[in-house]
Scaffold this active site. Structure first.
Site, PDB file in Angstrom:
ATOM      1  N   HIS A  54      18.600-121.730  -1.592  1.00 51.59           N
ATOM      2  CA  HIS A  54      19.234-120.430  -1.845  1.00 51.59           C
ATOM      3  C   HIS A  54      19.347-120.117  -3.332  1.00 51.59           C
ATOM      4  O   HIS A  54      19.653-118.983  -3.697  1.00 51.59           O
ATOM      5  CB  HIS A  54      20.628-120.409  -1.202  1.00 51.59           C
ATOM      6  CG  HIS A  54      20.569-120.359   0.289  1.00 51.59           C
ATOM      7  ND1 HIS A  54      20.692-119.188   0.995  1.00 51.59           N
ATOM      8  CD2 HIS A  54      20.339-121.328   1.208  1.00 51.59           C
ATOM      9  CE1 HIS A  54      20.563-119.442   2.286  1.00 51.59           C
ATOM     10  NE2 HIS A  54      20.351-120.743   2.443  1.00 51.59           N
ATOM     11  N   ASP A  78      20.272-116.227 -10.813  1.00 50.61           N
ATOM     12  CA  ASP A  78      20.794-116.115  -9.452  1.00 50.61           C
ATOM     13  C   ASP A  78      19.628-116.237  -8.487  1.00 50.61           C
ATOM     14  O   ASP A  78      18.577-115.628  -8.724  1.00 50.61           O
ATOM     15  CB  ASP A  78      21.483-114.765  -9.254  1.00 50.61           C
ATOM     16  CG  ASP A  78      22.705-114.844  -8.347  1.00 50.61           C
ATOM     17  OD1 ASP A  78      22.748-115.749  -7.498  1.00 50.61           O
ATOM     18  OD2 ASP A  78      23.602-114.005  -8.500  1.00 50.61           O
TER      19      ASP A  78
HETATM   20  P1  ADQ Z   1      26.425-116.753  -3.962  1.00 50.54           P
HETATM   21  O1  ADQ Z   1      26.220-117.385  -5.289  1.00 50.54           O
HETATM   22  O2  ADQ Z   1      27.741-116.983  -3.330  1.00 50.54           O
HETATM   23  O3  ADQ Z   1      25.266-117.163  -2.940  1.00 50.54           O
HETATM   24  P2  ADQ Z   1      25.836-113.831  -3.468  1.00 50.54           P
HETATM   25  O4  ADQ Z   1      24.437-113.753  -2.978  1.00 50.54           O
HETATM   26  O5  ADQ Z   1      26.182-112.708  -4.373  1.00 50.54           O
HETATM   27  O6  ADQ Z   1      26.188-115.161  -4.245  1.00 50.54           O
HETATM   28  O7  ADQ Z   1      26.771-113.774  -2.198  1.00 50.54           O
HETATM   29  C1  ADQ Z   1      28.149-113.651  -2.321  1.00 50.54           C
HETATM   30  C2  ADQ Z   1      28.729-113.141  -0.999  1.00 50.54           C
HETATM   31  O8  ADQ Z   1      30.145-113.292  -1.055  1.00 50.54           O
HETATM   32  C3  ADQ Z   1      28.438-111.680  -0.769  1.00 50.54           C
HETATM   33  O9  ADQ Z   1      28.171-111.461   0.585  1.00 50.54           O
HETATM   34  C4  ADQ Z   1      29.730-110.986  -1.198  1.00 50.54           C
HETATM   35  O10 ADQ Z   1      30.022-109.818  -0.477  1.00 50.54           O
HETATM   36  C5  ADQ Z   1      30.769-112.037  -0.881  1.00 50.54           C
HETATM   37  N1  ADQ Z   1      31.887-111.917  -1.834  1.00 50.54           N
HETATM   38  C6  ADQ Z   1      31.857-112.158  -3.160  1.00 50.54           C
HETATM   39  N2  ADQ Z   1      33.072-111.923  -3.706  1.00 50.54           N
HETATM   40  C7  ADQ Z   1      33.857-111.514  -2.700  1.00 50.54           C
HETATM   41  C8  ADQ Z   1      35.227-111.110  -2.600  1.00 50.54           C
HETATM   42  N3  ADQ Z   1      36.039-111.066  -3.676  1.00 50.54           N
HETATM   43  N4  ADQ Z   1      35.695-110.759  -1.398  1.00 50.54           N
HETATM   44  C9  ADQ Z   1      34.898-110.799  -0.311  1.00 50.54           C
HETATM   45  N5  ADQ Z   1      33.620-111.159  -0.331  1.00 50.54           N
HETATM   46  C10 ADQ Z   1      33.107-111.517  -1.503  1.00 50.54           C
HETATM   47  C11 ADQ Z   1      24.136-118.046  -2.965  1.00 50.54           C
HETATM   48  C12 ADQ Z   1      23.156-117.828  -4.130  1.00 50.54           C
HETATM   49  C13 ADQ Z   1      22.691-116.389  -4.157  1.00 50.54           C
HETATM   50  C14 ADQ Z   1      22.079-116.026  -2.803  1.00 50.54           C
HETATM   51  C15 ADQ Z   1      22.989-116.403  -1.659  1.00 50.54           C
HETATM   52  C16 ADQ Z   1      22.308-116.238  -0.311  1.00 50.54           C
HETATM   53  O11 ADQ Z   1      23.779-118.181  -5.365  1.00 50.54           O
HETATM   54  O12 ADQ Z   1      21.742-116.180  -5.192  1.00 50.54           O
HETATM   55  O13 ADQ Z   1      21.842-114.627  -2.758  1.00 50.54           O
HETATM   56  O14 ADQ Z   1      23.408-117.749  -1.755  1.00 50.54           O
HETATM   57  O15 ADQ Z   1      21.084-116.892  -0.281  1.00 50.54           O
END
Ligand code: ADQ
Length: 468
Positions: free
Chosen positions: A157, A364
Site C-alpha cells: 500500500h 504517499d
Molecule cells: P493512509 O496513510 O492511512 O493509507 P490514506 O490513503 O489517505 O492514507 O487513507 C486514510 C483514510 O483514513 C481515508 O479513507 C480517510 O478518509 C480516513 N481518515 C483520515 N483522517 C480521518 C479523520 N480525521 N476522520 C475520519 N477518517 C479519516 C495507506 C497508504 C496510502 C494508501 C492507503 C490505501 O499510506 O498511500 O492510499 O493505505 O492503500
C-alpha cells in the site's frame, strides 16, 4: 468456488461499533471479502503473556474475521519496531528517520512466522491468499516452508523507494528475496513498480518480461494496481442527511470565508508542517486573502508510541500556534487544527464544504483522501484539488493542481490560483477527475488483483519453491 483469505496486520471491518470512522482500505477489504466469501486474518491488537496461536473467529458485518493475539515484545519489535520505525520511514524515503536494530528484524521474522503457522491450517485447497502491506512482506515464504502451495499475492500500500535508498537497509536482499515466494506482487503505481524492477534487475540479477519477474529460478507476476474508493457510494453519502448536516455546520462557521481543507493521519510523510508553512506564505504574499480564507486541518493522531510521531505532533502544535499568533484577528483564526477522527458521513459533508482540498504528502503510496474529496463535491460547484506530485494518486489525477510539496512558494501560488479559479474551469477539471475516480474505483482494483492472482504467471515454478 475458491475462498479469498485476506491477511493484514490489523483487521477492522466496518461494524456498528466503529460505524463511520473506518478508513477506506478497511471498507475495501470488507467489500472484497463479502463478494468472494472468505476470511480476514490478522492481529487482534491485543497482547498476551505468551503467544498461543489461538484464533478467535468472529462474524463482523458479514465478514468472517480470524484474530490472533501477539506478545508485548512482538508489539515493540515487529509493529512499533521493524514495521513502523524501519520499513515505514525507509519506504517513504526517510532514511534519516529509519532505525535499524537487530531485535526489530528478529521480531519481524518471528511474527511473520507466527502468522503463517497460525493461518496455514485454515487454508483449504484452491483458496487464494492475499497478503497486505509492509508488515507482512516475508509471510509467503513462511507459508511455503509449511508446505502451502496455494496461490499467494502481495499488495504493497505504500511506495517502493529507489534502489539506492532500499540498499541502505541492512539485509535488504534477504528481505526482498522472500518476495519471490509470491505468485503476484502488486504496487500502487508505475513509479513504485519501476523502482522495484530496477532493484530486482540490479540486486537480484532478475529480468522482467511482459509483467513477469524471473529471478533466482522463480517467476513472479508483478504489476501496478492503483487502489480506489467506493466512488458512487461515497458520492451518495456526501448528499445524505449526516453529510448535509455537517455541510451546514461548516457553511455557518465559514461566515462567507473560503475553506482550505486537509485530512490526514498525523504522520511525517503527509507533509503537514510544509503545508502550514506554504499557507503562511500565502497569507504573507497575498494579503487580500487574510480574513477571507482559513485552513481546516484534521489530523488524527496515529502510532503515538513511536517517538518520530510524538515529535511531529509537537512541531505541528508549535507551527500552527505561531502562525495563528502572528495573523489571527479578534474574529478570524487562520488555521483550525483538529486532532480527532470523524465519521465518514460527516467527513463527506466537510469535504463538500471545502473550496480547496489540500493533499500534499512528501511521499504517499496512493492517498485516498484525494479521491474522497473529489467524490464528495457538488458537480455544479465543485472545489479544487491541490495535489502533491509525490502522492501515488497524482499518476491518475492529472487534472488536479499538481504541486511540489517541498516548495512553499509553489504551494502558495497553487493555493492562490485554486482560490481564484473560475467556476467553468473548476467544473471541467472536476468532471475529468470524477470520471477517473469512478472508473478506477475499489471494485476495479480488487477485481484486477484477484483476477491476476487467479490467472497470473509463475504457478509451476512456485510449486517447485514449495517443494524445496
Ligand atoms: P493512509 O496513510 O492511512 O493509507 P490514506 O490513503 O489517505 O492514507 O487513507 C486514510 C483514510 O483514513 C481515508 O479513507 C480517510 O478518509 C480516513 N481518515 C483520515 N483522517 C480521518 C479523520 N480525521 N476522520 C475520519 N477518517 C479519516 C495507506 C497508504 C496510502 C494508501 C492507503 C490505501 O499510506 O498511500 O492510499 O493505505 O492503500
Amino acid at each position: 468456488m475458491s475462498r479469498l483469505i485476506v491477511v493484514s496486520n490489523r483487521v477492522n471491518p466496518p461494524s456498528d461499533a466503529n460505524v463511520g470512522t473506518t478508513g477506506g482500505l478497511a471498507m475495501a477489504l470488507a467489500a472484497a471479502l463479502r463478494e468472494y466469501s472468505g476470511v480476514w486474518f490478522g492481529w487482534s491488537g491485543e497482547t498476551v503473556e505468551a503467544f498461543t496461536g489461538q484464533i478467535s473467529m468472529q462474524k463482523v458485518a458479514g465478514v468472517t474475521v480470524a484474530l490472533v493475539d501477539l506478545e508485548e515484545q512482538d508489539r515493540q519489535e515487529y509493529y512499533n519496531g521493524y514495521a513502523n520505525k524501519t520499513l515505514w520511514p525507509l519506504l517513504h524515503s526517510r532514511t534519516d528517520l529509519a532505525a535499524y536494530e537487530r531485535s526489530f528484524g528478529e521480531g519481524y521474522q518471528r511474527v511473520n512466522r507466527r502468522f503463517a503457522e497460525t493461518l496455514a491450517p485454515l487454508i483449504g485447497p484452491g483458496d487464494l491468499v492475499w497478503i497486505h502491506d509492509y508488515h507482512l512482506i516475508p509471510m509467503a515464504q513462511e507459508l511455503r516452508r509449511l508446505g502451502v502451495t496455494n496461490r499467494i499475492g502481495f499488495f504493497l500500500h505504500i511506495p517502493w523507494p529507489s534502489r539506492q535508498l532500499m540498499t541502505t537497509l541492512p539485509q535488504h536482499r534477504e528481505l526482498v528475496e522472500t518476495m519471490l515466494a509470491y505468485d503476484l506482487i502488486g504496487f500502487q503505481t508505475r513509479d513504485a513498480l519501476e523502482a522495484f524492477e530496477d532493484y530486482a534487475a540490479r540486486e537480484l540479477d532478475g529480468h522482467v518480461d511482459d509483467g513477469v519477474l524471473t529471478a533466482q529460478g522463480r517467476r513472479v507476476a508483478i504489476g501496478a494496481f492503483p487502489i480506489g474508493i467506493e466512488a458512487d457510494a461515497f458520492a451518495q453519502t456526501a448528499q445524505g442527511p449526516e453529510a448535509q448536516a455537517a455541510f451546514a455546520v461548516m457553511r455557518a462557521s465559514q461566515a462567507g470565508r473560503k475553506m482550505i481543507l486537509g485530512v490526514d493521519r498525523l504522520d511525517y510523510s503527509k507533509g503537514l508542517e510544509e503545508r502550514f508553512h506554504a499557507y503562511e506564505q500565502l497569507l504573507a504574499d497575498h494579503p487580500q486573502w487574510r480574513e477571507q480564507v482559513f485552513l481546516l486541518q484534521i489530523a488524527t493522531p496515529s502510532r503515538d508510541e513511536v517517538e518520530a510521531y510524538q515529535e511531529i505532533r509537537a512541531r505541528l502544535d508549535g507551527v500552527s500556534g505561531r502562525i495563528n499568533g502572528a495573523y489571527a484577528t479578534v474574529d478570524w483564526v487562520p488555521i483550525r487544527y483538529v486532532n480527532r477522527g470523524y465519521r465518514r458521513d460527516q467527513l463527506a459533508g466537510i469535504y463538500r464544504a471545502a473550496e480547496v482540498g489540500l493533499v500534499t504528502p512528501l511521499r504517499d503510496g496512493m492517498n485516498l483522501v484525494a479521491k474522497e474529496y473529489v467524490a464528495a463535491q457538488d458537480p455544479e460547484d465543485p472545489g479544487v484539488l491541490v495535489l502533491s506530485r509525490y502522492a501515488g494518486a497524482a499518476e491518475q489525477m492529472e487534472e488536479a493542481v499538481i504541486v511540489n510539496p517541498f516548495s512553499r512558494e509553489d504551494m502558495s501560488e497553487a493555493l492562490a490560483s485554486a482560490l481564484a479559479m473560475p467556476r467553468a474551469e473548476r467544473v471541467s477539471r472536476w468532471e475529468r477527475l470524477m470520471a477517473g475516480v469512478r472508473r478506477d474505483d475499489v471494485a476495479a482494483w480488487r477485481d484486477a488483483f484477484v483476477q491476476a492472482l487467479q490467472g497470473g504467471a509463475g504457478r509451476g515454478e512456485l510449486r517447485e519453491v514449495a517443494a524445496n
